[in-house]
Scaffold this motif. Structure first.
Motif, PDB file in Angstrom:
ATOM      1  N   THR A  36      13.978  20.837  37.402  1.00 49.96           N
ATOM      2  CA  THR A  36      12.475  20.253  37.906  1.00 49.96           C
ATOM      3  C   THR A  36      12.810  18.844  38.732  1.00 49.96           C
TER       4      THR A  36
ATOM      5  N   THR B 252      10.897  15.257  40.265  1.00 56.25           N
ATOM      6  CA  THR B 252       9.628  14.099  40.106  1.00 56.25           C
ATOM      7  C   THR B 252       9.448  13.900  41.422  1.00 56.25           C
TER       8      THR B 252
ATOM      9  N   GLY C 132       3.914  14.274  41.272  1.00 52.39           N
ATOM     10  CA  GLY C 132       3.995  14.567  40.381  1.00 52.39           C
ATOM     11  C   GLY C 132       5.478  15.533  39.868  1.00 52.39           C
ATOM     12  N   THR C 133       5.641  16.257  39.062  1.00 57.72           N
ATOM     13  CA  THR C 133       6.917  16.993  38.627  1.00 57.72           C
ATOM     14  C   THR C 133       6.481  18.265  39.090  1.00 57.72           C
TER      15      THR C 133
ATOM     16  N   ARG D  37       8.455  22.104  39.142  1.00 58.99           N
ATOM     17  CA  ARG D  37       9.158  23.168  38.405  1.00 58.99           C
ATOM     18  C   ARG D  37       9.409  24.470  38.946  1.00 58.99           C
TER      19      ARG D  37
END
Length: 309
Positions: free
Chosen positions: A166, A168, A173-174, A176
């Motif tokens: 992932t 960030t 935001g994150t 994935r």
């Protein structure tokens, strides 16, 4: 994501055995032994990076290229160097385009600061560097080349990515990835890489191939080179490796020398031609001078042919 990062066609199915992957790799011209075939298969099947360590020129970087071809996936390469950080490896913001957008918004009378900030830090202005590209692109093969040249801070960043897959980004935001890329890390062992990073990976040590395999590599990669020249160049390189050189030649240099000799019309190697083309195989002045001081005729005649150098 640009068209160069996308797979242009549906990728072939993942190989169902080490033997199947070995066959695919050999179709690309990359010859592997059973141990490396098993390690690569587990890398693909278990989604574990493979850490490739060994002398320069032994085929570590070429493995990533061959895997990409064998799997029908794009190769995304991150070349490491001292001082590399997240902006070169993960992502950056396209500041010139953001500035243009800001000026256009001001000229258009946009007064909502919150909306403007949202627009400025949207995906349209995000520059994906190799690690983020690989996370966003499936299938893909990620090559982190010469990790030993980076510093420990970058190792920590890479370790975090390999642990979670992932990224960030504070403004977004994150992120994935759909699935982890097939990941190849290489090291020439100029320094020791931290154990924590190695523990995330499968490990394979790259040695110079034995004589027969090295000849086979030359013949596979350079099919127009005569068998005699391939044999004699390989014997000559092995003789040079046995000397006390600053940088012993690897398989890459064997290929370079054979290609250079073939370009000169050679079908065999003699001492005069070897001396004239030493710059194709040796990359340090001191090594070239040492080779020129040798009796190359005797050296080539006594070159080893069995076992790894």
């Amino acid at each position: 994501m640009g068209p160069e990062e996308r797979a242009t066609a549906s990728p072939p199915l993942e190989p169902d055995s080490p033997q199947a992957l070995r066959a695919r790799l050999e179709e690309t011209g990359y010859l592997v032994d059973e141990g490396l075939a098993v390690a690569c298969f587990l890398t693909v099947r278990l989604h574990r990076p493979i850490f490739c360590e060994g002398d320069a020129g032994t085929g570590k970087t070429a493995l990533a290229t061959a895997l990409a071809a064998a799997l029908g996936a794009p190769l995304i390469r991150l070349q490491c160097y001292e001082g590399i950080d997240a902006t070169q490896a993960l992502y950056d913001w396209d500041f010139p385009r953001q500035l243009l957008h800001l000026k256009a918004a001001e000229a258009g009378g946009v007064g909502d600061a919150e909306l403007l900030e949202f627009q400025l830090y949207s995906p349209r202005f995000l520059i994906a560097r190799p690690l983020l590209k690989a996370l966003e692109t499936w299938p893909s093969v990620l090559l982190v080349d010469e990790i030993d040249r980076a510093d420990e801070e970058f190792e920590a960043l890479l370790l975090e990515l390999l642990s979670e897959w992932t990224v960030t980004i504070p403004e977004l935001g994150t992120l994935r990835g759909e699935r982890p890329p097939v990941t190849v890390l290489t090291s020439n062992r100029t320094r020791e890489v931290h154990d924590a990073l190695k523990r995330r990976c499968l490990y394979h040590w790259f040695e110079h191939p034995d004589f027969a395999r090295e000849v086979a590599i030359v013949r596979r990669r350079l099919p127009d080179v005569t068998e005699r020249l391939a044999v004699e160049v390989t014997r000559a390189v092995r003789a040079l490796r046995a000397r006390d050189l600053l940088k012993p030649p690897g398989v890459a240099e064997t290929l370079d020398w054979a290609e250079a000799l073939h370009a000169l019309g050679a079908t065999a190697l003699d001492a005069e031609l070897a001396t004239a083309t030493l710059g194709a195989v040796l990359k340090y002045h001191e090594d070239i001078e040492q080779a020129r001081s040798l009796d190359l005729t005797a050296l080539l005649a006594s070159a080893p042919t069995g076992g790894p150098s």
